[in-house]
Design an enzyme around this catalytic site. Structure first.
Site, PDB file in Angstrom:
ATOM      1  N   ASN A   1      86.400   3.610  71.805  1.00 52.08           N
ATOM      2  CA  ASN A   1      86.409   4.827  70.995  1.00 52.08           C
ATOM      3  C   ASN A   1      86.333   6.076  71.853  1.00 52.08           C
ATOM      4  O   ASN A   1      86.909   7.105  71.500  1.00 52.08           O
ATOM      5  CB  ASN A   1      85.292   4.776  69.950  1.00 52.08           C
ATOM      6  CG  ASN A   1      85.729   3.962  68.758  1.00 52.08           C
ATOM      7  OD1 ASN A   1      86.674   4.339  68.079  1.00 52.08           O
ATOM      8  ND2 ASN A   1      85.105   2.825  68.550  1.00 52.08           N
TER       9      ASN A   1
ATOM     10  N   HIS B   1      73.960   7.709  62.429  1.00 50.88           N
ATOM     11  CA  HIS B   1      74.528   6.947  61.316  1.00 50.88           C
ATOM     12  C   HIS B   1      74.569   5.479  61.737  1.00 50.88           C
ATOM     13  O   HIS B   1      75.559   4.994  62.277  1.00 50.88           O
ATOM     14  CB  HIS B   1      75.920   7.452  60.952  1.00 50.88           C
ATOM     15  CG  HIS B   1      76.639   6.504  60.024  1.00 50.88           C
ATOM     16  ND1 HIS B   1      76.245   6.308  58.727  1.00 50.88           N
ATOM     17  CD2 HIS B   1      77.675   5.664  60.217  1.00 50.88           C
ATOM     18  CE1 HIS B   1      77.020   5.396  58.162  1.00 50.88           C
ATOM     19  NE2 HIS B   1      77.902   4.990  59.049  1.00 50.88           N
TER      20      HIS B   1
ATOM     21  N   ALA C   1      96.390   6.070  57.100  1.00 53.54           N
ATOM     22  CA  ALA C   1      96.893   4.870  56.408  1.00 53.54           C
ATOM     23  C   ALA C   1      95.772   3.896  56.056  1.00 53.54           C
ATOM     24  O   ALA C   1      96.024   2.873  55.427  1.00 53.54           O
ATOM     25  CB  ALA C   1      97.920   4.157  57.282  1.00 53.54           C
ATOM     26  N   GLY C   2      94.543   4.208  56.429  1.00 50.90           N
ATOM     27  CA  GLY C   2      93.439   3.275  56.217  1.00 50.90           C
ATOM     28  C   GLY C   2      92.841   3.385  54.826  1.00 50.90           C
ATOM     29  O   GLY C   2      93.276   4.192  54.001  1.00 50.90           O
TER      30      GLY C   2
ATOM     31  N   ASP D   1      74.761   8.476  54.039  1.00 50.08           N
ATOM     32  CA  ASP D   1      73.385   7.999  54.100  1.00 50.08           C
ATOM     33  C   ASP D   1      72.495   8.863  53.204  1.00 50.08           C
ATOM     34  O   ASP D   1      71.623   8.367  52.497  1.00 50.08           O
ATOM     35  CB  ASP D   1      72.899   8.034  55.557  1.00 50.08           C
ATOM     36  CG  ASP D   1      73.923   7.372  56.463  1.00 50.08           C
ATOM     37  OD1 ASP D   1      74.122   6.168  56.327  1.00 50.08           O
ATOM     38  OD2 ASP D   1      74.570   8.086  57.269  1.00 50.08           O
TER      39      ASP D   1
END
Ligand code: NAX
Length: 328
Positions: free
Chosen positions: A105, A190, A13-14, A162
């Protein structure tokens, strides 16, 4: 016609999800002859928004979209998955320290790594986009290894954005077409510590380093521009990179599955190459063929590059130490 491949996408949904799902469904990731089934994972409070995205996917009438489901259960989302794109992550909230972000996370990616290992295809390919993506991939992989079954080499972090950012900056500086640039690599994490290295870059047979011939530009302009590009996008757009991140995820998986025509940067678990400790998910130059990736070997690492690689490795080792207790 081919059997459908199952693609699980978290954080569906992001904003990255919104740029990603339509391109997967149109065949840009796995090929224009490859039907796909989308298995969309998001939090309970985002289920309504996921349904809205599914309504729009229906309204595209994509010929290759063979089915889709929405769920808040990782075991359902990853069931029989061929590819898992782990986009959803806990963003850094106000007052949140880096260590808090890593552990928040860590909790998500231990659960998801285990659910992938228990439910997905044995040869599942996993790409972590959600930040901190290298360490999140490291955590998911460690949780998956405890279960067994899946291939530990197939847990990647996304460095392709990147890599692509670096290519565009080099094309602008050298005056060469971006499509002519070959052999780019971004080493490491990253994060702004990454080392975008164009020492091996060629354009139509010419050395790009020789064309540019400007070490000060490399050190003072190029590396900071690539390293801080994410922050520059937020500053300009008021939102973080989304379409370019989705594009990079498509590129990573496309090349992994269908083959690369050039070096590509992938965040892959180190096999010890270039002195990077085994298991650290690190940006390396890779080549893909027959559905397999391989780290390019034997590149010369000069003193300047050694220093840069050591900095980004140190950051990853610190992140690894911060989550070590969670992986016991
Ligand atoms: P959004 O906040 O728009 O969307 C994130 C979605 O993930 C939300 O729908 C949220 O409900 C969901 N979510 C959160 N926790 C979840 C969980 N445990 N399981 C399933 N879904 C969950 O963020 P968006 O802009 O789409 O970015 C997503 C992630 O990509 C962020 O972590 C971001 O930092 C990272 N990025 C990584 C990049 C890279 O190059 N590796 C570049 C772009 C981006 O910054």
């Amino acid at each position: 016609s081919k059997a459908p491949m199952r693609v699980a996408v978290t954080g569906a949904a992001g904003q990255i999800g919104y740029s990603l799902l339509f391109r997967i469904a149109s065949g840009e990731m796995l090929g224009k002859d490859q039907p796909v089934i989308l298995q969309l994972l998001d939090l309970p409070q985002a289920q309504k928004a996921v349904k809205g995205v599914m309504m729009e996917l229906e309204d595209c009438a994509f010929p290759l979209l063979a089915g889709m489901i929405a769920t808040d259960d990782p075991n359902v989302a990853f069931k029989d998955a061929d590819v898992c794109l782990l986009v959803g992550a806990r963003p850094r909230g106000p007052g949140m320290e880096r260590a808090d972000l890593l552990t928040a996370n860590g909790a998500i990616f231990t659960v998801q790594g285990k659910a992938i290992a228990e439910n997905a295809k044995e040869d599942v390919r996993v790409l972590v986009v959600g930040n901190p993506c290298n360490t999140n991939a490291y955590i998911a992989r460690a949780a998956a290894i405890k279960v067994g079954r899946t291939n530990p080499n197939n847990y990647h972090g996304m460095l392709r954005l990147d890599h692509n950012r670096a290519l565009s900056q080099l094309a602008a500086k050298s005056g060469r077409e971006v499509s002519s640039l070959k052999k780019m690599v971004v080493w490491g994490n990253h994060s702004p510590s990454m080392y975008a290295d164009y020492r091996f870059c060629e354009s139509n047979g010419d050395s790009v380093k020789a064309l540019i011939n400007d070490h000060a530009w490399n050190n003072d302009v190029f590396l900071p521009t690539v390293g801080k590009r994410g922050a520059a996008i937020i500053e300009a757009r008021g939102l973080s990179s989304a379409a370019s991140a989705a594009n990079a995820a498509i590129d990573h998986v496309h090349d992994w599955v269908l083959g690369s025509s050039d070096w590509v940067t992938m965040g892959v678990p180190s096999d010890g190459s270039y002195g990077i400790p085994e298991g650290v998910v690190f940006g390396f130059p890779c080549e893909c063929k027959d559905g397999q990736f391989k780290i390019i070997q034997g590149l010369e690492i000069d003193e300047y590059s050694k220093g840069k690689i050591a900095i980004t490795l140190k950051e990853l080792e610190d992140e690894r130490a911060a989550v070590a207790d969670m992986l016991k």
